[in-house]
Design a protein around this motif. Structure first.
Motif, mmCIF file in Angstrom:
data_model
loop_
_atom_site.group_PDB
_atom_site.id
_atom_site.type_symbol
_atom_site.label_atom_id
_atom_site.label_comp_id
_atom_site.label_asym_id
_atom_site.label_seq_id
_atom_site.Cartn_x
_atom_site.Cartn_y
_atom_site.Cartn_z
ATOM 1 N N ASP A 84 42.478 36.475 49.829
ATOM 2 C CA ASP A 84 42.841 34.724 49.908
ATOM 3 C C ASP A 84 44.163 34.855 48.949
ATOM 4 N N ASP A 85 44.253 35.990 48.041
ATOM 5 C CA ASP A 85 45.404 36.152 46.909
ATOM 6 C C ASP A 85 46.438 36.596 47.678
ATOM 7 N N LEU A 86 46.139 37.114 49.069
ATOM 8 C CA LEU A 86 47.692 37.869 49.562
ATOM 9 C C LEU A 86 48.094 36.987 50.675
ATOM 10 N N SER A 87 49.473 37.299 50.836
ATOM 11 C CA SER A 87 50.301 36.572 51.802
ATOM 12 C C SER A 87 50.265 37.463 53.129
ATOM 13 N N TRP A 88 50.062 38.672 52.962
ATOM 14 C CA TRP A 88 50.246 39.732 54.101
ATOM 15 C C TRP A 88 49.209 40.243 54.738
ATOM 16 N N ALA A 89 47.745 39.828 54.292
ATOM 17 C CA ALA A 89 46.780 40.377 54.793
ATOM 18 C C ALA A 89 45.480 39.278 54.780
ATOM 19 N N ASP A 90 44.318 39.249 55.365
ATOM 20 C CA ASP A 90 43.656 38.128 55.496
ATOM 21 C C ASP A 90 41.997 38.917 55.568
ATOM 22 N N ASN A 91 42.309 40.255 55.694
ATOM 23 C CA ASN A 91 40.684 40.900 55.987
ATOM 24 C C ASN A 91 40.821 42.168 55.479
ATOM 25 N N TYR A 92 39.912 43.182 55.685
ATOM 26 C CA TYR A 92 39.567 44.361 55.405
ATOM 27 C C TYR A 92 39.832 44.913 53.928
ATOM 28 N N ALA A 93 39.240 44.051 52.927
ATOM 29 C CA ALA A 93 39.205 44.514 51.464
ATOM 30 C C ALA A 93 38.328 45.725 51.222
ATOM 31 N N TRP A 94 38.851 46.718 51.705
ATOM 32 C CA TRP A 94 38.352 48.171 51.884
ATOM 33 C C TRP A 94 38.441 49.059 50.249
ATOM 34 N N ALA A 95 38.172 50.224 50.371
ATOM 35 C CA ALA A 95 37.971 50.988 49.170
ATOM 36 C C ALA A 95 39.004 51.107 48.411
ATOM 37 N N PRO A 96 39.109 50.458 47.061
ATOM 38 C CA PRO A 96 39.861 50.526 46.296
ATOM 39 C C PRO A 96 40.075 51.496 45.193
ATOM 40 N N ASP A 97 41.092 51.623 44.465
ATOM 41 C CA ASP A 97 41.196 52.632 43.095
ATOM 42 C C ASP A 97 41.724 51.971 42.019
ATOM 43 N N ALA A 98 41.855 52.576 40.764
ATOM 44 C CA ALA A 98 42.338 51.698 39.878
ATOM 45 C C ALA A 98 43.201 52.873 38.841
ATOM 46 N N ALA A 99 44.262 52.093 38.069
ATOM 47 C CA ALA A 99 44.768 53.216 37.050
ATOM 48 C C ALA A 99 45.409 52.297 35.814
ATOM 49 N N TYR A 100 45.645 53.170 34.807
ATOM 50 C CA TYR A 100 46.167 52.352 33.734
ATOM 51 C C TYR A 100 47.438 53.052 33.210
ATOM 52 N N LYS A 101 48.511 52.432 33.045
ATOM 53 C CA LYS A 101 49.773 52.901 32.691
ATOM 54 C C LYS A 101 50.764 51.788 32.157
ATOM 55 N N ASN A 102 51.654 52.241 31.291
ATOM 56 C CA ASN A 102 52.524 51.251 30.796
ATOM 57 C C ASN A 102 51.933 49.929 30.191
ATOM 58 N N GLY A 103 50.752 50.249 29.467
ATOM 59 C CA GLY A 103 50.101 48.991 29.169
ATOM 60 C C GLY A 103 49.600 48.066 29.940
ATOM 61 N N LYS A 104 49.494 48.299 31.239
ATOM 62 C CA LYS A 104 48.921 47.708 32.265
ATOM 63 C C LYS A 104 47.711 48.434 33.032
ATOM 64 N N TYR A 105 47.109 47.479 33.728
ATOM 65 C CA TYR A 105 45.936 48.059 34.683
ATOM 66 C C TYR A 105 46.333 47.550 36.314
ATOM 67 N N TYR A 106 46.143 48.716 37.041
ATOM 68 C CA TYR A 106 46.663 48.731 38.094
ATOM 69 C C TYR A 106 45.360 48.985 39.323
ATOM 70 N N LEU A 107 45.342 47.918 40.150
ATOM 71 C CA LEU A 107 44.531 48.083 41.335
ATOM 72 C C LEU A 107 45.134 48.545 42.493
#
Length: 330
Positions: free
Chosen positions: A87-110
């Motif tokens: 619901d937070d995306l303007s370009w997709a509305d489904n298939y919230a599938w397998a994610p990953d994450a990272a930390y770099k530059n003082g930020k967290y990335y999904l």
């Protein structure tokens, strides 16, 4: 009365034991159905799991958000709720599938896959389903994450199941499952918001079975490319570079009941762990069918760096806090 008191004491002790030891599946404090656990240990020393979220009794993989969980003992978990939703995306509305994450530059990335359209399993030629990979950013490991680029990293090829690996030198590499693009890698820009250059087809030593859900990690001087081979058993390659060439080493977890399996591998407090999902019967629900649940096992290596066979257990990583000694005692 003494007998009643004794039985009550046993009941209390039994409850205490059940809450002090992990079980498979992992106990997140509710009946939430999770899959594709991506495990990471950040600077605060906690274990974080970023998972997809299966809606109860869904007929297909129409999934709407990603959850984040944290723990210090792998027994008691905090569910931080949805960290991002379609619901937070303007370009997709489904298939919230397998994610990953990272930390770099003082930020967290999904890094996450999402899409739109419909998959017609009976008549594939009628399918309109499309998926791409997005990047979301947060100041907190638990989110909320915000879509950072307002679209997917690319639209062609169709892609999902991202694995984002950051090497010791800070360079980041993105691996994924893509249509006619498996066993490719893309180097990420320093800000992790775009890819640098073209996709690179890796040398897999001549063996490239059907796969999904890759996970890449490093241990000592060895790089490991792991995946659900044929989307079922977990298998792996080894290399001396994150881009290969790779040498196939075989499977380290057999398939279970002809069901898919997605996983992650991480070291925590000196112990290597395998997180994965299981398909288990859910008789407490109306659909009474197998659904996915996140689980964990201990993972061990041989002297030459190869991975020992892992078997699913009901015990999982039980007693982690007592089994793992502080690093100062190792």
């Amino acid at each position: 009365m003494k007998k009643v008191g004794f039985n009550f004491l046993l009941l209390v002790l039994g409850f205490g034991v059940s809450t002090c030891f992990a079980q498979n599946p992992l106990n997140f404090g509710s009946n939430i159905r999770t899959a594709d656990p991506s495990a990471h240990v950040w600077q605060d020393g906690k274990m974080y799991l970023y998972t997809s979220h299966d809606e109860e009794c869904q007929e297909d993989f129409h999934m709407k958000n990603w959850h984040t969980f944290s723990s210090t003992d792998l027994v008691s978990w905090v569910d931080h709720g949805p960290s991002l939703s379609v619901d937070d995306l303007s370009w997709a509305d489904n298939y919230a599938w397998a994610p990953d994450a990272a930390y770099k530059n003082g930020k967290y990335y999904l890094v996450f896959p999402a899409g739109s359209g419909f998959k017609d399993r009976k008549n594939p030629e009628r399918s309109t389903k499309w998926m791409g990979i997005g990047i979301a950013v947060s100041d907190s490991p638990t989110g909320p994450f915000k879509d950072a680029i307002g679209g997917p990293l690319w639209r062609e090829p169709y892609a999902n199941d991202p694995s984002l690996f950051i090497d010791d030198d800070g360079k980041a590499y993105l691996y994924f499952h893509g249509k006619n693009a498996d066993y490719y890698v893309a180097e990420m820009a320093d800000d992790l918001l775009s890819i640098k250059g073209e996709f690179r087809k890796m040398d897999m030593g001549g063996y490239e079975p059907k796969m999904e859900g890759p996970w890449v990690f490093k241990r000592n001087d060895n790089y490991y490319f792991t995946m659900p081979e044929n989307n079922r058993m977990l298998a792996y390659y080894m290399a001396k570079s994150p881009k290969g060439p790779w040498t196939y080493k075989g499977s380290f977890m057999d398939e279970e009941s002809n069901s898919n399996n997605h996983h992650s591998i991480v070291e925590y407090k000196g112990q290597w762990l395998l997180f994965y999902h299981r398909w288990l019967a859910t008789t407490d629900t109306g659909c009474k069918k197998k659904q996915r649940h996140s689980a964990a096992e201990y993972l061990y290596f041989n002297g030459d760096g190869t991975i020992q066979k892992v078997r699913r257990t009901d015990k999982g990583v039980a007693g982690f806090s007592t089994n793992v000694k502080p690093l100062s005692e190792k």
